[in-house]
Design a protein around this motif. Structure first.
Motif, PDB file in Angstrom:
ATOM      1  N   UNK A  28     -70.032  46.901 -49.477  1.00 53.08           N
ATOM      2  CA  UNK A  28     -70.406  47.559 -48.227  1.00 53.08           C
ATOM      3  C   UNK A  28     -69.641  46.949 -47.078  1.00 53.08           C
ATOM      4  N   UNK A  29     -69.075  47.802 -46.269  1.00 52.40           N
ATOM      5  CA  UNK A  29     -68.456  47.379 -45.025  1.00 52.40           C
ATOM      6  C   UNK A  29     -69.314  47.894 -43.887  1.00 52.40           C
ATOM      7  N   UNK A  30     -68.832  47.762 -42.693  1.00 50.45           N
ATOM      8  CA  UNK A  30     -69.566  48.288 -41.541  1.00 50.45           C
ATOM      9  C   UNK A  30     -69.325  49.793 -41.480  1.00 50.45           C
ATOM     10  N   UNK A  31     -70.333  50.581 -41.856  1.00 49.65           N
ATOM     11  CA  UNK A  31     -70.269  52.046 -41.879  1.00 49.65           C
ATOM     12  C   UNK A  31     -69.281  52.573 -42.921  1.00 49.65           C
ATOM     13  N   UNK A  32     -68.963  51.747 -43.919  1.00 52.93           N
ATOM     14  CA  UNK A  32     -68.028  52.153 -44.958  1.00 52.93           C
ATOM     15  C   UNK A  32     -68.477  51.649 -46.325  1.00 52.93           C
ATOM     16  N   UNK A  33     -67.919  52.251 -47.345  1.00 52.69           N
ATOM     17  CA  UNK A  33     -68.077  51.772 -48.722  1.00 52.69           C
ATOM     18  C   UNK A  33     -66.689  51.383 -49.198  1.00 52.69           C
ATOM     19  N   UNK A  34     -66.592  50.231 -49.843  1.00 51.53           N
ATOM     20  CA  UNK A  34     -65.320  49.701 -50.306  1.00 51.53           C
ATOM     21  C   UNK A  34     -65.298  49.742 -51.828  1.00 51.53           C
ATOM     22  N   UNK A  35     -64.168  50.148 -52.401  1.00 49.76           N
ATOM     23  CA  UNK A  35     -64.035  50.252 -53.853  1.00 49.76           C
ATOM     24  C   UNK A  35     -62.741  49.552 -54.258  1.00 49.76           C
ATOM     25  N   UNK A  36     -62.834  48.724 -55.317  1.00 45.02           N
ATOM     26  CA  UNK A  36     -61.630  48.053 -55.828  1.00 45.02           C
ATOM     27  C   UNK A  36     -61.693  47.967 -57.347  1.00 45.02           C
ATOM     28  N   UNK A  40     -57.783  44.211 -61.062  1.00 43.10           N
ATOM     29  CA  UNK A  40     -56.605  44.096 -60.182  1.00 43.10           C
ATOM     30  C   UNK A  40     -57.077  44.007 -58.732  1.00 43.10           C
ATOM     31  N   UNK A  41     -57.827  42.981 -58.436  1.00 43.99           N
ATOM     32  CA  UNK A  41     -58.410  42.836 -57.104  1.00 43.99           C
ATOM     33  C   UNK A  41     -57.374  42.794 -55.991  1.00 43.99           C
ATOM     34  N   UNK A  42     -56.203  42.262 -56.297  1.00 42.67           N
ATOM     35  CA  UNK A  42     -55.160  42.155 -55.270  1.00 42.67           C
ATOM     36  C   UNK A  42     -54.444  43.481 -55.032  1.00 42.67           C
ATOM     37  N   UNK A  43     -54.760  44.507 -55.816  1.00 43.47           N
ATOM     38  CA  UNK A  43     -54.092  45.804 -55.689  1.00 43.47           C
ATOM     39  C   UNK A  43     -54.525  46.574 -54.450  1.00 43.47           C
ATOM     40  N   UNK A  44     -55.567  46.124 -53.795  1.00 41.39           N
ATOM     41  CA  UNK A  44     -56.012  46.791 -52.584  1.00 41.39           C
ATOM     42  C   UNK A  44     -57.429  47.322 -52.714  1.00 41.39           C
ATOM     43  N   UNK A  45     -57.904  47.861 -51.630  1.00 42.66           N
ATOM     44  CA  UNK A  45     -59.283  48.358 -51.531  1.00 42.66           C
ATOM     45  C   UNK A  45     -59.252  49.760 -50.964  1.00 42.66           C
TER      46      UNK A  45
END
Length: 63
Positions: A28-36, A40-45
């Motif tokens: 969870x971000x501020x007013x967002x949902x983050x998916x990774x 491959x965590x370094x591949x981006x979000x």
């Protein structure tokens, strides 16, 4: 020591739709949902607005 929430960093969890081979983390971000990608965590979000995430999840077939 501050918590993830206090630092502004997401608290990641494994998606309930993931299996042991193909996993994604959801945070969870501020007013967002983050998916990774859990492998491959370094591949981006992928950052998705809350309203868009709700529409996406409600459109999925029921399991």
């Amino acid at each position: 020591m501050e918590t993830a929430a206090e630092s502004g960093l997401p608290r990641w969890r494994v998606s309930t739709a993931s299996d042991h081979t193909n996993c994604v983390h959801v945070g969870r971000g501020r007013h967002t949902v983050l998916v990774r990608d859990s492998k491959r965590r370094s591949a981006g979000v992928l950052v998705v607005a809350d309203a868009v995430w709700v529409r996406f999840v409600t459109a999925l077939p029921q399991r």
